[in-house]
Design a protein around this motif. Structure first.
Motif, PDB file in Angstrom:
ATOM      1  N   VAL A 160       0.834  -1.206   0.000  1.00  8.37           N
ATOM      2  CA  VAL A 160       0.000   0.000   0.000  1.00  8.37           C
ATOM      3  C   VAL A 160       0.865   1.251   0.000  1.00  8.37           C
ATOM      4  O   VAL A 160       0.653   2.172  -0.800  1.00  8.37           O
ATOM      5  N   TRP A 161       1.870   1.296   0.894  1.00  6.53           N
ATOM      6  CA  TRP A 161       2.667   2.521   0.931  1.00  6.53           C
ATOM      7  C   TRP A 161       3.518   2.697  -0.322  1.00  6.53           C
ATOM      8  O   TRP A 161       3.724   3.826  -0.768  1.00  6.53           O
ATOM      9  N   ALA A 162       3.968   1.618  -0.917  1.00  3.30           N
ATOM     10  CA  ALA A 162       4.731   1.747  -2.168  1.00  3.30           C
ATOM     11  C   ALA A 162       3.853   2.308  -3.280  1.00  3.30           C
ATOM     12  O   ALA A 162       4.282   3.189  -4.039  1.00  3.30           O
ATOM     13  N   PHE A 163       2.616   1.819  -3.362  1.00  9.07           N
ATOM     14  CA  PHE A 163       1.687   2.312  -4.382  1.00  9.07           C
ATOM     15  C   PHE A 163       1.406   3.802  -4.185  1.00  9.07           C
ATOM     16  O   PHE A 163       1.473   4.597  -5.125  1.00  9.07           O
TER      17      PHE A 163
ATOM     18  N   GLY B  94       4.144  -7.947  -4.391  1.00  5.92           N
ATOM     19  CA  GLY B  94       2.874  -7.213  -4.389  1.00  5.92           C
ATOM     20  C   GLY B  94       2.952  -5.921  -5.170  1.00  5.92           C
ATOM     21  O   GLY B  94       2.044  -5.599  -5.952  1.00  5.92           O
ATOM     22  N   ALA B  95       4.035  -5.178  -4.990  1.00  4.16           N
ATOM     23  CA  ALA B  95       4.202  -3.927  -5.735  1.00  4.16           C
ATOM     24  C   ALA B  95       4.338  -4.202  -7.235  1.00  4.16           C
ATOM     25  O   ALA B  95       3.790  -3.468  -8.062  1.00  4.16           O
ATOM     26  N   PHE B  96       5.050  -5.264  -7.574  1.00  5.57           N
ATOM     27  CA  PHE B  96       5.168  -5.654  -8.978  1.00  5.57           C
ATOM     28  C   PHE B  96       3.788  -5.965  -9.555  1.00  5.57           C
ATOM     29  O   PHE B  96       3.430  -5.493 -10.647  1.00  5.57           O
ATOM     30  N   THR B  97       3.000  -6.728  -8.817  1.00  5.22           N
ATOM     31  CA  THR B  97       1.660  -7.116  -9.275  1.00  5.22           C
ATOM     32  C   THR B  97       0.754  -5.896  -9.438  1.00  5.22           C
ATOM     33  O   THR B  97       0.071  -5.759 -10.459  1.00  5.22           O
ATOM     34  N   ILE B  98       0.750  -5.017  -8.441  1.00  2.57           N
ATOM     35  CA  ILE B  98      -0.053  -3.792  -8.529  1.00  2.57           C
ATOM     36  C   ILE B  98       0.428  -2.923  -9.683  1.00  2.57           C
ATOM     37  O   ILE B  98      -0.373  -2.330 -10.412  1.00  2.57           O
TER      38      ILE B  98
ATOM     39  N   ILE C 229      -1.007  -4.626 -12.856  1.00  4.16           N
ATOM     40  CA  ILE C 229      -2.467  -4.623 -12.960  1.00  4.16           C
ATOM     41  C   ILE C 229      -3.054  -3.211 -12.952  1.00  4.16           C
ATOM     42  O   ILE C 229      -3.896  -2.881 -13.784  1.00  4.16           O
ATOM     43  N   VAL C 230      -2.593  -2.383 -12.031  1.00  5.41           N
ATOM     44  CA  VAL C 230      -3.209  -1.065 -11.843  1.00  5.41           C
ATOM     45  C   VAL C 230      -2.518   0.027 -12.655  1.00  5.41           C
ATOM     46  O   VAL C 230      -3.182   0.894 -13.229  1.00  5.41           O
ATOM     47  N   LEU C 231      -1.194  -0.026 -12.704  1.00  3.31           N
ATOM     48  CA  LEU C 231      -0.446   1.059 -13.350  1.00  3.31           C
ATOM     49  C   LEU C 231      -0.041   0.757 -14.789  1.00  3.31           C
ATOM     50  O   LEU C 231       0.565   1.598 -15.445  1.00  3.31           O
TER      51      LEU C 231
END
Length: 106
Positions: free
Chosen positions: A15-18, A69-73, A76-78
């Motif tokens: 969450v904080w990385a995103f 998780g940051a890689f996945t977000i 998917i999101v970015l």
């Protein structure tokens, strides 16, 4: 209970990385605030988990959850790229997390 704290700490790291990415270099108030609050919470949960888990295990799993998780977000999101080499790297991180968990005595 330490494992639950550790997983929650890892999720908060994602969450904080995103939100750090969304803060545009800490120039936007809301994403910057979310980054700081979740960062503090993540570190606090990690420190509680480290009361009973070995340092190497806890830190490796925490950073691994955050990295994958940051890689996945990011993908998917970015809309970040998902190349075979990046997927292989993420898979190797997951393998390392599993091996650390299996080798832990706590």
């Amino acid at each position: 209970m330490a494992w639950i704290y550790l997983v929650l700490a890892g999720i908060l790291e994602i969450v904080w990385a995103f939100f750090m990415k969304k803060s545009a270099g800490f120039t936007l108030l809301v994403p910057s605030s979310i980054t700081i609050v979740t960062m503090i919470a993540s570190f606090a949960l990690l420190s509680v988990a480290m009361r009973t888990l070995p340092l190497g295990t806890a830190y490796t799993i925490w950073t691994g959850i955050g990295a994958v998780g940051a890689f996945t977000i990011g993908v998917i999101v970015l809309g970040e790229s998902m190349t075979p080499m990046r997927l292989t790297a993420a898979a190797l991180i997951v393998c390392g997390i599993v091996m650390m968990k299996l080798s832990s005595t706590a």
